[in-house]
Design a protein around this motif. Structure first.
Motif, PDB file in Angstrom:
ATOM      1  N   ALA A   1      50.298  20.854  -9.180  1.00 20.05           N
ATOM      2  CA  ALA A   1      49.533  20.563 -10.399  1.00 20.05           C
ATOM      3  C   ALA A   1      48.033  20.565 -10.110  1.00 20.05           C
ATOM      4  O   ALA A   1      47.606  20.299  -8.984  1.00 20.05           O
ATOM      5  CB  ALA A   1      49.952  19.216 -10.986  1.00 20.05           C
ATOM      6  N   VAL A   2      47.246  20.866 -11.132  1.00 18.52           N
ATOM      7  CA  VAL A   2      45.788  20.860 -11.028  1.00 18.52           C
ATOM      8  C   VAL A   2      45.249  19.891 -12.069  1.00 18.52           C
ATOM      9  O   VAL A   2      45.561  19.997 -13.256  1.00 18.52           O
ATOM     10  CB  VAL A   2      45.199  22.266 -11.271  1.00 18.52           C
ATOM     11  N   LEU A   3      44.428  18.947 -11.608  1.00 19.81           N
ATOM     12  CA  LEU A   3      43.710  18.041 -12.504  1.00 19.81           C
ATOM     13  C   LEU A   3      42.264  18.491 -12.480  1.00 19.81           C
ATOM     14  O   LEU A   3      41.593  18.404 -11.460  1.00 19.81           O
ATOM     15  CB  LEU A   3      43.843  16.587 -12.033  1.00 19.81           C
ATOM     16  N   GLY A   4      41.775  19.011 -13.608  1.00 22.59           N
ATOM     17  CA  GLY A   4      40.449  19.613 -13.683  1.00 22.59           C
ATOM     18  C   GLY A   4      39.314  18.644 -13.411  1.00 22.59           C
ATOM     19  O   GLY A   4      39.482  17.427 -13.393  1.00 22.59           O
ATOM     20  N   ALA A   5      38.130  19.209 -13.218  1.00 23.82           N
ATOM     21  CA  ALA A   5      36.934  18.433 -12.912  1.00 23.82           C
ATOM     22  C   ALA A   5      36.690  17.369 -13.976  1.00 23.82           C
ATOM     23  O   ALA A   5      36.776  17.635 -15.169  1.00 23.82           O
ATOM     24  CB  ALA A   5      35.722  19.354 -12.799  1.00 23.82           C
ATOM     25  N   ARG A   6      36.431  16.153 -13.522  1.00 25.59           N
ATOM     26  CA  ARG A   6      36.132  14.986 -14.348  1.00 25.59           C
ATOM     27  C   ARG A   6      37.243  14.590 -15.321  1.00 25.59           C
ATOM     28  O   ARG A   6      37.029  13.801 -16.235  1.00 25.59           O
ATOM     29  CB  ARG A   6      34.818  15.176 -15.093  1.00 25.59           C
ATOM     30  N   ALA A   7      38.430  15.123 -15.112  1.00 25.17           N
ATOM     31  CA  ALA A   7      39.571  14.750 -15.949  1.00 25.17           C
ATOM     32  C   ALA A   7      40.090  13.381 -15.519  1.00 25.17           C
ATOM     33  O   ALA A   7      39.829  12.920 -14.416  1.00 25.17           O
ATOM     34  CB  ALA A   7      40.671  15.800 -15.840  1.00 25.17           C
ATOM     35  N   VAL A   8      40.845  12.731 -16.424  1.00 26.74           N
ATOM     36  CA  VAL A   8      41.380  11.400 -16.158  1.00 26.74           C
ATOM     37  C   VAL A   8      42.893  11.422 -16.346  1.00 26.74           C
ATOM     38  O   VAL A   8      43.386  11.634 -17.458  1.00 26.74           O
ATOM     39  CB  VAL A   8      40.739  10.348 -17.092  1.00 26.74           C
ATOM     40  N   ALA A   9      43.625  11.208 -15.250  1.00 25.35           N
ATOM     41  CA  ALA A   9      45.089  11.183 -15.298  1.00 25.35           C
ATOM     42  C   ALA A   9      45.562   9.740 -15.261  1.00 25.35           C
ATOM     43  O   ALA A   9      45.456   9.070 -14.242  1.00 25.35           O
ATOM     44  CB  ALA A   9      45.672  11.967 -14.130  1.00 25.35           C
ATOM     45  N   MET A  10      46.084   9.259 -16.384  1.00 25.56           N
ATOM     46  CA  MET A  10      46.653   7.916 -16.458  1.00 25.56           C
ATOM     47  C   MET A  10      48.169   7.977 -16.601  1.00 25.56           C
ATOM     48  O   MET A  10      48.825   6.955 -16.644  1.00 25.56           O
ATOM     49  CB  MET A  10      46.037   7.138 -17.624  1.00 25.56           C
ATOM     50  N   ARG A  11      48.699   9.195 -16.677  1.00 23.85           N
ATOM     51  CA  ARG A  11      50.145   9.430 -16.735  1.00 23.85           C
ATOM     52  C   ARG A  11      50.489  10.530 -15.745  1.00 23.85           C
ATOM     53  O   ARG A  11      49.630  11.313 -15.351  1.00 23.85           O
ATOM     54  CB  ARG A  11      50.556   9.855 -18.142  1.00 23.85           C
ATOM     55  N   ASN A  12      51.756  10.621 -15.406  1.00 25.26           N
ATOM     56  CA  ASN A  12      52.211  11.626 -14.442  1.00 25.26           C
ATOM     57  C   ASN A  12      51.898  13.037 -14.926  1.00 25.26           C
ATOM     58  O   ASN A  12      51.983  13.324 -16.126  1.00 25.26           O
ATOM     59  CB  ASN A  12      53.709  11.498 -14.210  1.00 25.26           C
ATOM     60  N   LEU A  13      51.574  13.911 -13.976  1.00 28.40           N
ATOM     61  CA  LEU A  13      51.332  15.322 -14.280  1.00 28.40           C
ATOM     62  C   LEU A  13      52.517  16.133 -13.773  1.00 28.40           C
ATOM     63  O   LEU A  13      52.966  15.950 -12.636  1.00 28.40           O
ATOM     64  CB  LEU A  13      50.044  15.812 -13.608  1.00 28.40           C
ATOM     65  N   GLU A  14      53.017  17.018 -14.606  1.00 28.34           N
ATOM     66  CA  GLU A  14      54.188  17.824 -14.271  1.00 28.34           C
ATOM     67  C   GLU A  14      53.843  18.865 -13.206  1.00 28.34           C
ATOM     68  O   GLU A  14      52.696  19.331 -13.135  1.00 28.34           O
ATOM     69  CB  GLU A  14      54.721  18.531 -15.523  1.00 28.34           C
ATOM     70  N   PRO A  15      54.832  19.250 -12.398  1.00 29.84           N
ATOM     71  CA  PRO A  15      54.586  20.255 -11.364  1.00 29.84           C
ATOM     72  C   PRO A  15      54.033  21.556 -11.942  1.00 29.84           C
ATOM     73  O   PRO A  15      54.444  21.998 -13.013  1.00 29.84           O
ATOM     74  CB  PRO A  15      55.969  20.479 -10.748  1.00 29.84           C
TER      75      PRO A  15
END
Length: 190
Positions: A155-169
Protein backbone atom coordinates in the motif's frame (compact mmCIF):
# COMPACT_ATOMS: atom_id res chain seq x y z
CA UNK A 1 -1.70 26.71 45.57
CA UNK A 2 -4.85 27.26 43.49
CA UNK A 3 -7.71 24.81 43.21
CA UNK A 4 -6.61 23.94 39.68
CA UNK A 5 -3.05 23.20 40.87
CA UNK A 6 -4.38 21.05 43.72
CA UNK A 7 -6.65 19.16 41.31
CA UNK A 8 -3.75 18.58 38.91
CA UNK A 9 -1.60 17.32 41.79
CA UNK A 10 -4.35 14.95 42.94
CA UNK A 11 -4.82 13.68 39.36
CA UNK A 12 -1.12 12.83 39.09
CA UNK A 13 -1.20 11.08 42.45
CA UNK A 14 -4.29 9.03 41.65
CA UNK A 15 -3.53 8.34 37.99
CA UNK A 16 0.10 7.35 38.42
CA UNK A 17 2.86 7.25 35.83
CA UNK A 18 2.11 5.59 32.52
CA UNK A 19 5.57 4.00 32.37
CA UNK A 20 7.77 2.22 34.89
CA UNK A 21 10.92 3.75 36.29
CA UNK A 22 12.94 1.19 34.31
CA UNK A 23 11.22 2.27 31.08
CA UNK A 24 11.92 5.93 31.79
CA UNK A 25 15.59 5.27 32.63
CA UNK A 26 15.99 3.17 29.48
CA UNK A 27 14.55 6.00 27.37
CA UNK A 28 16.90 8.54 28.96
CA UNK A 29 19.88 6.28 28.24
CA UNK A 30 18.64 5.72 24.68
CA UNK A 31 18.23 9.47 24.01
CA UNK A 32 21.69 10.15 25.39
CA UNK A 33 23.24 7.34 23.32
CA UNK A 34 21.47 8.41 20.11
CA UNK A 35 22.40 12.06 20.64
CA UNK A 36 26.08 11.30 21.29
CA UNK A 37 26.64 8.39 18.91
CA UNK A 38 23.94 8.36 16.23
CA UNK A 39 22.12 11.60 15.57
CA UNK A 40 25.05 13.58 14.18
CA UNK A 41 26.56 10.78 12.07
CA UNK A 42 26.87 11.19 8.28
CA UNK A 43 24.08 9.64 6.16
CA UNK A 44 26.13 6.65 4.90
CA UNK A 45 26.59 5.24 8.43
CA UNK A 46 23.31 3.28 8.40
CA UNK A 47 24.93 0.09 9.75
CA UNK A 48 26.30 1.95 12.76
CA UNK A 49 22.88 3.39 13.61
CA UNK A 50 21.34 -0.09 13.26
CA UNK A 51 23.90 -1.43 15.74
CA UNK A 52 22.87 1.26 18.25
CA UNK A 53 19.21 0.33 17.81
CA UNK A 54 19.98 -3.36 18.35
CA UNK A 55 21.93 -2.57 21.52
CA UNK A 56 18.72 -1.06 22.93
CA UNK A 57 16.53 -4.02 21.96
CA UNK A 58 15.26 -3.19 18.46
CA UNK A 59 14.88 -6.06 16.02
CA UNK A 60 16.58 -4.78 12.87
CA UNK A 61 16.93 -6.76 9.65
CA UNK A 62 19.69 -6.69 7.04
CA UNK A 63 20.25 -3.80 4.66
CA UNK A 64 18.23 -1.30 6.70
CA UNK A 65 18.87 2.37 6.00
CA UNK A 66 17.99 4.70 8.84
CA UNK A 67 19.03 8.33 9.14
CA UNK A 68 20.46 10.13 12.16
CA UNK A 69 17.63 12.65 12.24
CA UNK A 70 15.08 9.88 12.75
CA UNK A 71 13.32 10.03 16.13
CA UNK A 72 12.64 6.72 17.88
CA UNK A 73 10.88 6.76 21.24
CA UNK A 74 11.86 3.26 22.47
CA UNK A 75 13.96 0.85 20.37
CA UNK A 76 12.71 -2.28 22.18
CA UNK A 77 9.22 -1.56 20.77
CA UNK A 78 10.53 -1.56 17.19
CA UNK A 79 10.83 -4.44 14.70
CA UNK A 80 12.24 -3.63 11.25
CA UNK A 81 12.48 -6.15 8.41
CA UNK A 82 15.15 -6.43 5.71
CA UNK A 83 15.93 -3.67 3.19
CA UNK A 84 13.74 -1.08 4.93
CA UNK A 85 14.36 2.64 4.47
CA UNK A 86 13.44 5.07 7.24
CA UNK A 87 13.99 8.58 5.91
CA UNK A 88 15.34 11.72 7.52
CA UNK A 89 13.21 13.30 10.26
CA UNK A 90 10.82 10.34 10.42
CA UNK A 91 9.22 10.11 13.87
CA UNK A 92 8.51 6.63 15.20
CA UNK A 93 6.56 7.46 18.35
CA UNK A 94 6.51 3.84 19.47
CA UNK A 95 5.16 3.81 22.98
CA UNK A 96 3.33 0.82 21.55
CA UNK A 97 4.98 -1.65 19.16
CA UNK A 98 5.74 -0.64 15.57
CA UNK A 99 6.50 -3.42 13.07
CA UNK A 100 7.86 -2.53 9.64
CA UNK A 101 7.98 -5.30 7.02
CA UNK A 102 10.65 -6.08 4.44
CA UNK A 103 11.33 -3.49 1.74
CA UNK A 104 8.95 -0.92 3.24
CA UNK A 105 9.76 2.78 2.96
CA UNK A 106 9.01 5.39 5.61
CA UNK A 107 9.78 8.70 3.91
CA UNK A 108 11.19 11.91 5.35
CA UNK A 109 9.12 13.57 8.03
CA UNK A 110 6.56 10.73 8.28
CA UNK A 111 5.06 10.25 11.74
CA UNK A 112 3.92 6.90 13.14
CA UNK A 113 2.12 7.13 16.50
CA UNK A 114 1.40 3.81 18.27
CA UNK A 115 -0.50 5.19 21.27
CA UNK A 116 -3.41 7.35 22.24
CA UNK A 117 -5.35 8.26 25.37
CA UNK A 118 -8.65 6.98 26.69
CA UNK A 119 -10.88 10.03 26.32
CA UNK A 120 -13.49 8.41 28.59
CA UNK A 121 -11.03 8.05 31.45
CA UNK A 122 -10.86 10.90 33.93
CA UNK A 123 -7.04 10.82 33.81
CA UNK A 124 -6.78 10.24 30.04
CA UNK A 125 -4.79 7.05 30.64
CA UNK A 126 -2.49 5.93 27.86
CA UNK A 127 -3.71 3.26 25.45
CA UNK A 128 -1.04 1.41 23.47
CA UNK A 129 -2.12 0.37 19.97
CA UNK A 130 0.52 -1.25 17.74
CA UNK A 131 1.14 -0.22 14.15
CA UNK A 132 2.04 -2.70 11.43
CA UNK A 133 3.52 -1.64 8.11
CA UNK A 134 3.45 -4.67 5.80
CA UNK A 135 6.19 -5.53 3.30
CA UNK A 136 6.62 -3.32 0.21
CA UNK A 137 4.45 -0.52 1.64
CA UNK A 138 5.39 3.13 1.26
CA UNK A 139 4.50 5.89 3.70
CA UNK A 140 5.30 9.07 1.79
CA UNK A 141 6.76 12.35 3.04
CA UNK A 142 5.16 13.88 6.14
CA UNK A 143 2.30 11.36 6.22
CA UNK A 144 0.75 10.37 9.56
CA UNK A 145 -0.17 6.83 10.65
CA UNK A 146 -2.39 6.69 13.71
CA UNK A 147 -2.58 4.19 16.57
CA UNK A 148 -3.61 0.63 15.75
CA UNK A 149 -3.40 1.06 11.98
CA UNK A 150 -2.18 -1.66 9.62
CA UNK A 151 -0.74 -0.53 6.31
CA UNK A 152 -1.39 -3.44 3.95
CA UNK A 153 1.25 -5.08 1.80
CA UNK A 154 2.36 -2.81 -1.03
CA UNK A 155 0.00 0.00 0.00
CA UNK A 156 1.01 3.63 -0.57
CA UNK A 157 0.03 6.44 1.80
CA UNK A 158 0.57 9.69 -0.11
CA UNK A 159 2.48 12.74 1.06
CA UNK A 160 0.91 14.44 4.10
CA UNK A 161 -1.96 11.96 4.13
CA UNK A 162 -3.47 10.79 7.43
CA UNK A 163 -4.24 7.09 7.97
CA UNK A 164 -6.49 6.50 10.98
CA UNK A 165 -7.89 3.24 9.58
CA UNK A 166 -6.28 0.20 7.99
CA UNK A 167 -5.13 0.50 4.38
CA UNK A 168 -5.84 -2.42 2.05
CA UNK A 169 -2.97 -4.20 0.30
CA UNK A 170 -1.67 -2.60 -2.92
CA UNK A 171 -4.01 0.39 -2.63
CA UNK A 172 -2.93 4.00 -3.13
CA UNK A 173 -4.34 6.43 -0.56
CA UNK A 174 -4.21 10.19 -0.19
CA UNK A 175 -5.78 13.00 1.84
CA UNK A 176 -6.92 13.71 5.38
CA UNK A 177 -8.45 11.32 6.24
CA UNK A 178 -6.77 9.03 3.72
CA UNK A 179 -9.10 7.89 0.95
CA UNK A 180 -8.57 5.09 -1.52
CA UNK A 181 -7.58 6.41 -4.98
CA UNK A 182 -6.72 3.36 -7.04
CA UNK A 183 -4.91 0.05 -7.11
CA UNK A 184 -1.13 0.09 -7.32
CA UNK A 185 0.26 -1.29 -10.58
CA UNK A 186 3.95 -1.97 -10.95
CA UNK A 187 6.32 -4.11 -12.96
CA UNK A 188 8.10 -7.04 -11.33
CA UNK A 189 11.87 -6.87 -11.24
CA UNK A 190 13.56 -9.31 -13.65
Amino acid sequence: MTLIDAQASNNRDLGGASFSLRNRITRICWKLCWTLLGKWTPPPLHRWRCILLRLFGAKVGRGVRIYGSTIIWLPSNLAIGDSVIIGPRANLYNQGVIEIGNRAVISQGAHLCASSHDVNDYYFQLVLRPIRVAPNAWIAAEAFVGPGVTIGEGAVLGARAVAMRNLEPWGIYSGNPAKYLKQRVFQQLP
